[in-house]
Design a protein around this motif. Structure first.
Motif, PDB file in Angstrom:
ATOM      1  N   THR A  75      35.710 -39.912 -21.015  1.00  0.00           N
ATOM      2  CA  THR A  75      37.170 -39.270 -21.551  1.00  0.00           C
ATOM      3  C   THR A  75      36.797 -37.798 -22.730  1.00  0.00           C
ATOM      4  N   VAL A  76      35.593 -38.296 -22.997  1.00  0.00           N
ATOM      5  CA  VAL A  76      34.878 -36.704 -23.579  1.00  0.00           C
ATOM      6  C   VAL A  76      35.038 -35.303 -22.696  1.00  0.00           C
ATOM      7  N   ASP A  77      34.524 -35.593 -21.447  1.00  0.00           N
ATOM      8  CA  ASP A  77      34.936 -34.389 -20.469  1.00  0.00           C
ATOM      9  C   ASP A  77      36.194 -34.003 -20.504  1.00  0.00           C
ATOM     10  N   LEU A  78      36.916 -35.013 -20.342  1.00  0.00           N
ATOM     11  CA  LEU A  78      38.156 -34.558 -20.100  1.00  0.00           C
ATOM     12  C   LEU A  78      39.180 -34.186 -21.449  1.00  0.00           C
ATOM     13  N   LEU A  79      38.496 -34.373 -22.760  1.00  0.00           N
ATOM     14  CA  LEU A  79      38.766 -33.987 -23.923  1.00  0.00           C
ATOM     15  C   LEU A  79      38.476 -32.234 -24.162  1.00  0.00           C
ATOM     16  N   VAL A  80      37.629 -31.648 -22.860  1.00  0.00           N
ATOM     17  CA  VAL A  80      36.607 -31.088 -23.776  1.00  0.00           C
ATOM     18  C   VAL A  80      37.637 -30.072 -22.115  1.00  0.00           C
ATOM     19  N   LYS A  81      37.601 -30.326 -20.933  1.00  0.00           N
ATOM     20  CA  LYS A  81      39.029 -30.160 -19.689  1.00  0.00           C
ATOM     21  C   LYS A  81      40.441 -29.946 -20.779  1.00  0.00           C
ATOM     22  N   ARG A  82      41.023 -30.127 -21.277  1.00  0.00           N
ATOM     23  CA  ARG A  82      41.978 -30.076 -22.532  1.00  0.00           C
ATOM     24  C   ARG A  82      42.305 -28.915 -23.164  1.00  0.00           C
ATOM     25  N   GLY A  83      41.213 -28.609 -23.670  1.00  0.00           N
ATOM     26  CA  GLY A  83      40.325 -27.599 -24.670  1.00  0.00           C
ATOM     27  C   GLY A  83      41.033 -27.823 -26.167  1.00  0.00           C
ATOM     28  N   MET A  84      40.730 -29.382 -26.338  1.00  0.00           N
ATOM     29  CA  MET A  84      40.659 -30.482 -27.915  1.00  0.00           C
ATOM     30  C   MET A  84      39.200 -30.165 -28.224  1.00  0.00           C
ATOM     31  N   LEU A  85      38.127 -30.653 -27.516  1.00  0.00           N
ATOM     32  CA  LEU A  85      37.181 -30.270 -27.388  1.00  0.00           C
ATOM     33  C   LEU A  85      36.088 -29.436 -27.727  1.00  0.00           C
ATOM     34  N   LEU A  86      35.587 -28.755 -28.292  1.00  0.00           N
ATOM     35  CA  LEU A  86      34.295 -27.252 -27.824  1.00  0.00           C
ATOM     36  C   LEU A  86      32.914 -28.187 -27.342  1.00  0.00           C
ATOM     37  N   GLU A  87      32.472 -27.773 -26.535  1.00  0.00           N
ATOM     38  CA  GLU A  87      31.033 -28.476 -26.348  1.00  0.00           C
ATOM     39  C   GLU A  87      30.111 -27.114 -26.264  1.00  0.00           C
ATOM     40  N   THR A  88      28.831 -27.423 -27.542  1.00  0.00           N
ATOM     41  CA  THR A  88      27.700 -26.069 -27.044  1.00  0.00           C
ATOM     42  C   THR A  88      26.740 -27.364 -27.502  1.00  0.00           C
ATOM     43  N   MET A  89      25.524 -26.897 -26.621  1.00  0.00           N
ATOM     44  CA  MET A  89      24.511 -27.355 -26.967  1.00  0.00           C
ATOM     45  C   MET A  89      23.183 -27.132 -28.159  1.00  0.00           C
ATOM     46  N   GLY A  90      22.453 -28.861 -28.783  1.00  0.00           N
ATOM     47  CA  GLY A  90      21.954 -28.045 -29.092  1.00  0.00           C
ATOM     48  C   GLY A  90      21.024 -29.237 -29.642  1.00  0.00           C
ATOM     49  N   LYS A  91      20.481 -29.174 -30.782  1.00  0.00           N
ATOM     50  CA  LYS A  91      19.076 -29.821 -30.160  1.00  0.00           C
ATOM     51  C   LYS A  91      18.971 -31.412 -30.347  1.00  0.00           C
ATOM     52  N   ASN A  92      18.116 -32.078 -29.919  1.00  0.00           N
ATOM     53  CA  ASN A  92      19.054 -33.377 -29.825  1.00  0.00           C
ATOM     54  C   ASN A  92      18.295 -34.272 -30.896  1.00  0.00           C
ATOM     55  N   SER A  93      18.321 -35.724 -31.369  1.00  0.00           N
ATOM     56  CA  SER A  93      17.899 -36.208 -32.290  1.00  0.00           C
ATOM     57  C   SER A  93      16.338 -36.089 -32.910  1.00  0.00           C
ATOM     58  N   MET A  94      15.711 -35.721 -32.245  1.00  0.00           N
ATOM     59  CA  MET A  94      14.235 -36.033 -31.995  1.00  0.00           C
ATOM     60  C   MET A  94      13.823 -34.417 -32.392  1.00  0.00           C
ATOM     61  N   GLY A  95      14.382 -33.299 -31.929  1.00  0.00           N
ATOM     62  CA  GLY A  95      13.922 -31.897 -32.199  1.00  0.00           C
ATOM     63  C   GLY A  95      13.085 -31.684 -30.700  1.00  0.00           C
ATOM     64  N   ARG A  96      13.267 -31.725 -30.002  1.00  0.00           N
ATOM     65  CA  ARG A  96      12.424 -31.877 -28.826  1.00  0.00           C
ATOM     66  C   ARG A  96      13.160 -31.074 -27.735  1.00  0.00           C
ATOM     67  N   GLY A  97      14.525 -31.450 -27.501  1.00  0.00           N
ATOM     68  CA  GLY A  97      15.446 -31.483 -26.616  1.00  0.00           C
ATOM     69  C   GLY A  97      16.700 -30.803 -27.125  1.00  0.00           C
ATOM     70  N   THR A  98      17.573 -31.077 -25.926  1.00  0.00           N
ATOM     71  CA  THR A  98      18.971 -30.657 -26.279  1.00  0.00           C
ATOM     72  C   THR A  98      19.851 -31.578 -25.596  1.00  0.00           C
TER      73      THR A  98
END
Length: 123
Positions: free
Chosen positions: A74-97
């Protein structure tokens, strides 16, 4: 106008805007069920944003109790529509993305202009 009433107007304005954006502009090969999921997801994401919660897949899964693949689809469709912007950030443990999302400025600008016209009509 009191703050509580303004909040309700803003929520109604957002709901109307996403209904218009999703139902009036279907993606190719998109099912009605997929559009309804997107409307529901945007409502949840807007509420999360208002509560200053990060829009990560993990947080969305926790709130909705949907499967990871269900949220991702569902989120991927909203990104495709341009309603959501996706970025990569740190995960909750701060070790990965981790994938992070935000409601697009274009959508928020439309909402802002709608709110301004509605509030002008109420005064």
């Amino acid at each position: 106008m009191t703050s509580a009433i303004k909040t309700q107007w803003h929520n109604l304005a957002f709901s109307g805007l996403i209904l218009h954006e999703i139902l009036d502009h279907p993606l190719e090969d998109e099912t009605p069920q997929a559009r309804l999921k997107q409307i529901g997801m945007m409502t949840i994401l807007y509420t999360m944003t208002q509560a200053h919660q990060k829009l990560t897949l993990s947080n969305i899964i926790e709130i909705t109790e949907l499967t990871r693949s269900g949220v991702k689809e569902t989120v991927d469709l909203l990104v495709k529509r341009g309603m959501l912007l996706e970025t990569m950030g740190k995960n909750s443990m701060g070790r990965g993305t981790a994938r992070q999302f935000e409601i697009s400025q274009d959508l928020l600008s439309k909402l802002s202009s709608f709110r301004t016209s509605q509030e002008a009509g109420l005064n």
